[in-house]
Scaffold this motif. Structure first.
Motif, PDB file in Angstrom:
ATOM      1  N   VAL A   1       0.856  -1.191   0.000  1.00 21.34           N
ATOM      2  CA  VAL A   1       0.000   0.000   0.000  1.00 21.34           C
ATOM      3  C   VAL A   1       0.892   1.241   0.000  1.00 21.34           C
ATOM      4  CG1 VAL A   1      -1.643   1.326   1.379  1.00 21.34           C
ATOM      5  CG2 VAL A   1      -1.941  -1.153   1.117  1.00 21.34           C
ATOM      6  N   ASP A   2       0.631   2.154  -0.920  1.00 23.94           N
ATOM      7  CA  ASP A   2       1.397   3.398  -0.921  1.00 23.94           C
ATOM      8  C   ASP A   2       0.930   4.313   0.206  1.00 23.94           C
ATOM      9  OD1 ASP A   2       3.162   2.928  -3.033  1.00 23.94           O
ATOM     10  OD2 ASP A   2       1.646   3.445  -4.523  1.00 23.94           O
TER      11      ASP A   2
ATOM     12  N   ALA B   1       2.376   0.439   4.920  1.00 21.47           N
ATOM     13  CA  ALA B   1       2.251   1.492   3.906  1.00 21.47           C
ATOM     14  C   ALA B   1       3.478   2.400   3.858  1.00 21.47           C
ATOM     15  CB  ALA B   1       0.998   2.324   4.182  1.00 21.47           C
ATOM     16  N   GLN B   2       3.734   2.926   2.675  1.00 28.15           N
ATOM     17  CA  GLN B   2       4.804   3.923   2.523  1.00 28.15           C
ATOM     18  C   GLN B   2       4.451   5.210   3.256  1.00 28.15           C
ATOM     19  OE1 GLN B   2       7.753   3.513   0.259  1.00 28.15           O
ATOM     20  NE2 GLN B   2       7.070   1.489   0.888  1.00 28.15           N
TER      21      GLN B   2
END
Lengths: 495, 495
Positions: free
Chosen positions: B347-348, B387-388
């Motif tokens: 997930v970004d 996530a990022q």
């Protein structure tokens, strides 16, 4: 259960400060098969498994064996679902000692000949599709690394059989392997951005991904005939088999059906379909390896759904890609005997072939006359055991040999699970099914004793049935429950 | 390996004569929950698991607990994915000693209050969705019987979340339970002819099937808001969060996104969608619990696919029923930390809520101010770690209490995994993400220090943050890897 001390709260909170986000995104992608073999920590004697969804177009088994050989590994066990002529290079790996053990549900082509000639040191274990799934599940067959030919995959290991240039459709066989293998390697020629879509095998089951130039030739999927027979004798047998089903009492709403992909089987399906239409019967499902012909039956509304362990041709692949009524099933769901009921247990009628059938209705689909390994049960014994009505269709003779013989050369499927034999010269009903014989006679079908038909086959044959081979045991035929129905012995001399 | 003796062939062939077709078709259908409990051989102290796809409409947990109580069982462990207000009757079963242990990823309503007041004898184990999947997989959480609320099923145990009167869509949570539970019971109010279609959980994973009048109220699925916020403060926070994503550098082709179903989250998604359209960005996937709003984004071409562990509303159910781009994923695939990469790891940007957040960016979504159990991580800690860009959105105060506090009452999600806090009074960036702070300042966003925002929150609050409870430990918060981030202590008195 946890019993926290007074000081735990603070300690835990301090510990939480050490949690870091992953710096780099994890990937399962490895640069080569060699790297994957290293990552799987394969050693001499390891068991590696393969599936046959690409059939005679498969390139993955050969490619992986080459990589294993290049690493100098020896005495490997190749646990395949099926071996085809395309896998001829395996013979050299056996000769070189890279592979010393083999198990499969079906072996044809040069590997089968090599087995029959005694090339494989250990007896080859021939399992039914359901028996192999059971053996995997029960830990009898322990796989160190399952190599999955993946028509498309992403770098976290999601696999699709429906995407990519080598789309093969459902992935029923590896679905069972990936559940239990110590390591799973997806080998793909279509590495796509995460996530691949639609997913057939989930990333959680896959450890490593390797991208290669080509996993095989998709046109190889459609090996063998997948259209109904057109010549009169086969068509006639198909008509008779359909008449048996029509007279059996099973051809009512909810009817479920399985056939192989051979010409007679599909001719039977065509005739059954016409009768279903005439009667206005809607079936529940058709199962098995699925062909474009079954897809047409689905589209015609003859069945509510297809249960597909393996697409037999590209029409079936296209259907699975686009029609949600065309459902995938794993080998275990299809045929395993230990899960409280498989799909085969819900099949009303199955139409199966035979290399030989004998007076006890035992069927051989493992060896050809004389004993050369040319096949194996696949789902033959599983469906025969499960179905309400198991029909064997065959001519009385082929290539001058009788196909109806006093005793089969190799017993693949026990006659106790076969209900009817349909030949070009009449129909024989298993004596255990007197009820069925009565129904068929009432429908004016040409019911004869199997002894009569056998006598006729002997008369029609131009060559005598060769004696069984008498060399050492080169293969054992395992029934679905793991018991042994027969053995295959080494040929004394090359045929 | 097998080494056959000379006499084996004949013996095996004789043995094959004893193989019989199944006389009656096997079925997994049992007449009642009581019969299923007996078949599962459940005893005092057994662990029974449940999923929450029917959310606050679920009737199965209560029904099964009643049946377990009627059999006189005691000291059971209820291993649920989530507990909702509808599960209030569980309180009586705890009081009566039927249930003595509880674990879940989310607990709200009367059961949460009962836990906080010390009703459950053993400390309740609160796991993340991914941590629960890991605990199941690793054998830390051993389930004796998983009861699967099945919107439709056939009598061999195939389960569909897409068919039946109580269709709930994907079945990501039980998908993980059925892999490891000793027994699996499908409880359905739509028993259909074999095979159910489309299949979400395969028959091979299911031992028993029980048909009941109703498994719940499908309208209960859509508990909570599943539309974007419309009032200005929430909308403003959403706009700011979207601006953070736009400035982050992540909003490019292949962008992947997760939000919860809350109004601010969906307002953020709406604003992100507008920016994607403006930029001509096509995302790869949106993941998580999926709402009709995410479905609209899919249909608009903003994402290539949806990865859906649970449908949050009936629009999402309809989408999963009809659109193959709307893909199901198991809890393990979604969020487990032990499988070499989960969907959360790809997930970004994720937009998450908070009951409280503190100066170290630690987040509490487990208890409300004062310590009453009102939730739990669910996928909060999992997505934040993966996530990022993990964004927490919240107002500075709610109901007179500061939401940005010096130290959270309960640490659910470690601040080290949170990148940004977006409030109605500005944005605070985790000091570990100086790169991000720079980008946001360059985009003229209102970046402030978290200390400044906290001071403002304290000033705006009309009530002081209540002190932490000091009673015995009533719950432990397990991180995804099984370590403990915090504990919840018994309330001294009822609130």
């Amino acid at each position: 259960m946890l019993h926290q001390t007074e000081t735990t709260d603070r300690a835990a909170r301090q510990g939480a400060g050490s949690i870091r986000k992953g710096a780099a995104r994890r990937t399962k992608l490895l640069p080569s098969l060699d790297a994957a073999i290293a990552a799987c920590e394969l050693r001499d004697g390891a068991t590696v498994s393969f599936h046959h969804h690409l059939r005679n177009g498969d390139a993955v088994l050969n490619m992986v064996l080459d990589a294993l050989a290049a690493r100098g590994l020896k005495n490997l066990h190749v646990a395949a679902t099926s071996i085809f002529p395309v896998h001829a290079p395996l013979v050299d790996h056996i000769r070189a000692g890279v592979v010393s053990t083999l198990s499969a549900s079906f072996i044809s082509g040069p590997v089968g000949e090599a087995v029959s000639r005694g090339l494989v040191p250990e007896p080859v274990v021939m399992r039914t599709h359901g028996g192999r799934a059971r053996a995997l599940d029960m830990g009898e067959l322990v796989v160190d690394a399952a190599f999955v030919a993946a028509p498309a995959a992403d770098d976290l290991g999601n696999i699709s059989g429906r995407a990519g240039k080598t789309a093969c459709g459902t992935l029923g066989y590896p679905q069972t392997d990936v559940e239990v293998a110590r390591h799973v390697v997806a080998v793909t020629d279509s590495l796509v951005p995460f996530p691949v879509q639609p997913i057939d095998i989930s990333q959680g089951k896959v450890d490593f991904v390797v991208a290669v130039e080509s996993i095989g030739d998709p046109s190889g999927i459609a090996s063998g005939t997948t259209r109904p027979a057109t010549e009169p004798v086969s068509l006639g047998i198909g008509e008779q088999a359909a008449a048996v089903i029509a007279a059996s009492g099973l051809l009512v709403d909810g009817f479920s059906f399985q056939t192989g992909a051979g010409g007679i089987s599909l001719a039977t399906a065509a005739a059954v379909g016409r009768e279903m239409t005439r009667r206005g019967v809607t079936g529940s499902f058709a199962s098995g390896g699925i062909t474009g012909f079954h897809v047409e039956m689905l589209k015609a509304g003859l069945f509510r759904t297809l249960m597909d362990v393996q697409c037999f041709d590209l029409d079936a692949v296209r259907s699975y890609q686009s029609d949600p009524r065309h459902q995938a099933m794993s080998a275990a769901t299809y045929a395993a005997p230990h899960l409280g009921g498989a799909v085969v247990d819900r099949v009303d009628a199955v139409v199966l072939g035979a290399a030989e059938i004998d007076l006890a209705f035992n069927v051989n689909v493992t060896t050809k006359a004389g004993g050369i390994l040319i096949g194996g049960s696949g789902g033959h014994a599983d469906t025969a055991a499960g179905a309400q009505l198991s029909i064997i269709t065959t001519r009385l003779t082929a290539a001058g040999f009788a196909k109806l013989v006093p005793e089969v050369t190799t017993l693949t499927t026990p006659g106790t699970t076969i209900d009817v034999l349909v030949t070009d010269q009449g129909i024989a009903v298993n004596p255990a099914r007197a009820d069925l014989a009565e129904r068929l006679r009432a429908a004016d079908l040409n019911v004869r004793s199997i002894e009569d038909l056998a006598a006729e086959a002997t008369k029609a044959a131009s060559q005598p049935t060769p004696p069984r081979a008498t060399g050492r045991v080169v293969a054992t035929c395992e029934y679905r429950d793991g018991s042994i129905t027969d053995t295959v012995r080494q040929m004394e001399d090359a045929p």
